[in-house]
Design an enzyme around this catalytic site. Sequence first.
Site, short mmCIF file in Angstrom:
data_model
loop_
_atom_site.label_atom_id
_atom_site.label_comp_id
_atom_site.label_asym_id
_atom_site.label_seq_id
_atom_site.Cartn_x
_atom_site.Cartn_y
_atom_site.Cartn_z
N LYS A 40 0.77 -1.36 -0.09
CA LYS A 40 -0.13 0.02 0.25
C LYS A 40 0.87 1.24 0.19
CE LYS A 40 -4.39 -1.29 2.40
NZ LYS A 40 -4.40 -1.90 3.76
N GLU A 62 18.17 -11.17 -23.92
CA GLU A 62 17.25 -11.23 -22.96
C GLU A 62 15.65 -11.36 -23.62
OE1 GLU A 62 18.40 -8.63 -23.21
OE2 GLU A 62 16.78 -6.97 -23.32
#
Lengths: 398, 398
Positions: free
Chosen positions: A91, A169
Amino acid sequence: MMSEYITVSYLIEAKNLHKKAESIAVGMTVGSWTDLPLARQELLAPYLGTTGNVTIMEERNGLQKGIISIRYPVGNITPDIPALLTTVFGKLSMDGKIKLLDIDFPPSLLKQFPGPKFGIAGVRELLGVHDRPLLMSIFKSCLGLPLGELETQFAAQVEGGVDLVKDDEIFFVDDKAPLANRLTAYNRIIEASGRTVLYAVNLTGPVHQLVDKAKYAIEKGANCLLLNVLPYGFDILHRLAADPDINVPLMAHPAMAGAFYASDEYGIASPLLLGKLMRLAGADMILYPSPYGSVALKQSEALAIAEHARISNDVHKSSFPVPSAGIHPGLVGKLYDDFGMDVIVNAGGGIHGHPGGAADGARAFRAAINTVVQGKTLAEGAKVSKPLAIALEKWGGA
Amino acid sequence: MMSEYITVSYLIEAKNLHKKAESIAVGMTVGSWTDLPLARQELLAPYLGTTGNVTIMEERNGLQKGIISIRYPVGNITPDIPALLTTVFGKLSMDGKIKLLDIDFPPSLLKQFPGPKFGIAGVRELLGVHDRPLLMSIFKSCLGLPLGELETQFAAQVEGGVDLVKDDEIFFVDDKAPLANRLTAYNRIIEASGRTVLYAVNLTGPVHQLVDKAKYAIEKGANCLLLNVLPYGFDILHRLAADPDINVPLMAHPAMAGAFYASDEYGIASPLLLGKLMRLAGADMILYPSPYGSVALKQSEALAIAEHARISNDVHKSSFPVPSAGIHPGLVGKLYDDFGMDVIVNAGGGIHGHPGGAADGARAFRAAINTVVQGKTLAEGAKVSKPLAIALEKWGGA
């Protein structure tokens, strides 16, 4: 028994940092405190966060800006990075101007994370190289190329003397050169070279099957694995590192890391994200932006990542920092000055762009590395290595 | 055959946006282009990215700022979010000022993602509620509480008439109220109520075991699952949603989302992150910051997330938006005006902080919802609901 704490520091802006820190310490642990009945307070005390240092750096327009630290009881989380990040920056990440700067772990918690299985010493042992920075090369590109072309690229890199080669990648669609076929072909080249070369094969697929996929890759001959850690989530790196059957080094790619670290006001600081957490989760080698290229990290951050990767903490092995992008042979002296012996020199364009081809590109790097390790200048090295002389002429840096 | 493209837009700053776009289109796909021999260009053409619109918004100090769009061939990625994010925002995320704004998917790719299994209609069907926004409540806190206290909290919420209850997202250490015990206890309360209530149990544990853990939870009676999607990575949500045996709705928590979306210059825009991608990966319900509370999102972003969650795309079911934080009964009219019928009203403090307790808190919300759906003002509703009258007195909003 004294509670042990995870100490977390944040760069934050709020009306009152002391009050804000207090509200985080309570709100992100037990929810509320002062209005609780005494019996409830006794019950929840072991779970209550507390406020550490509060440093106000600036006050402006009724807002304070500074660094606060919060201590979370170690017993509030399970020993995994999703629990950690959800607790200390779940949060909170959405609560105004706040950046997660650092996390200090008590040894009891550190011990529950795997850390690198090989670490710097283990990777050096596999390669039999102890007295110089390592050299890694990247395929010029992988996507869409048939295996034959990739083999040619691979062979040139190996011929020039690199210690490691990694897949691109973004190499997910490999139907023209499937993983098992690449491993067979490259391992043949490695064997023929008479040296050990680690080939980091890109580990891809559904996340809940990656542990099995890694074992499959190893069965097919993989001696190193590359993982896009952040897109997959830290936890799968942890699980790969913790699995005793995955007995090859793990290389962490920083894909998507900029989305976390690049803002000064939000997100997660790069030394924590790419240094501390990557090592904690088990990366033997950590790629991240060098401070030199166009895709660059601040020098202070690049050094801090290396420090977190290598600092002795009595619990985990250290990880190899791999400051990447923009590296050419002319930068090897600077790289060695900045990062020392235990670093991997990693190049793509700086190898493939050599006028003599990738093999000469690798030779130029090896010559540069040998030269600086001997305390000599690159200009001196260029006298005995023609590939290095040509590289310095092209890229400068002598 | 015409190639299909994923169209990705970025907010970006560079010297020359047209050149930058071109360099991304090539660099993030085939690596290089103009210097390639013709045969190689023919081979790689299907993998080459292309530049879409380039809109310069601002020029200052020799830098252009604006929005560019890049088209990536759909065949460059495997149909999963790690491949997608690594490809379109892996290295790029680290390449200066750049924010990932939006991704448009061709239907052929959309079809390869699960999307919500239940969606709005399916969740409504489970609950038998079709004519009003749903009401969800959050435990006041979970961490450290014995099962008995949690049962009391749960019972009060159910008594007041909520449709859903969720675990606290930081509820990882549940030794005092283990998952299986919670499910047994809460299901007894649900059964006694004679209504259907969905209880979203926090799914935690090693990521490669979460699919099995979800099945275990369902076997123990779970009728809904809560997941901290970003700390675990999007892919595990995808795998949970794609598994036919996981036949309960999935609720996505936005923990850590602020680390991605909060900066104006870096990261990933919230409508894409929390709207489009969460739905694509299979969230039936998406929690995110409401535009009202202290942990607030801009109104435009909060509405855009809801739009992405619900817009008809002929491929996926729509997801329930759950704009959360700072919600009290006095805000229900505004929430209904802003978000309409297909929204979940979600409250923690706005339920537990009711002077009459959590049951009255839920009653106040239900009364508020019924009132606004009938086109009446909350003040009118307060005449027939004492809990609502008390809530409006406390929080305002009549």
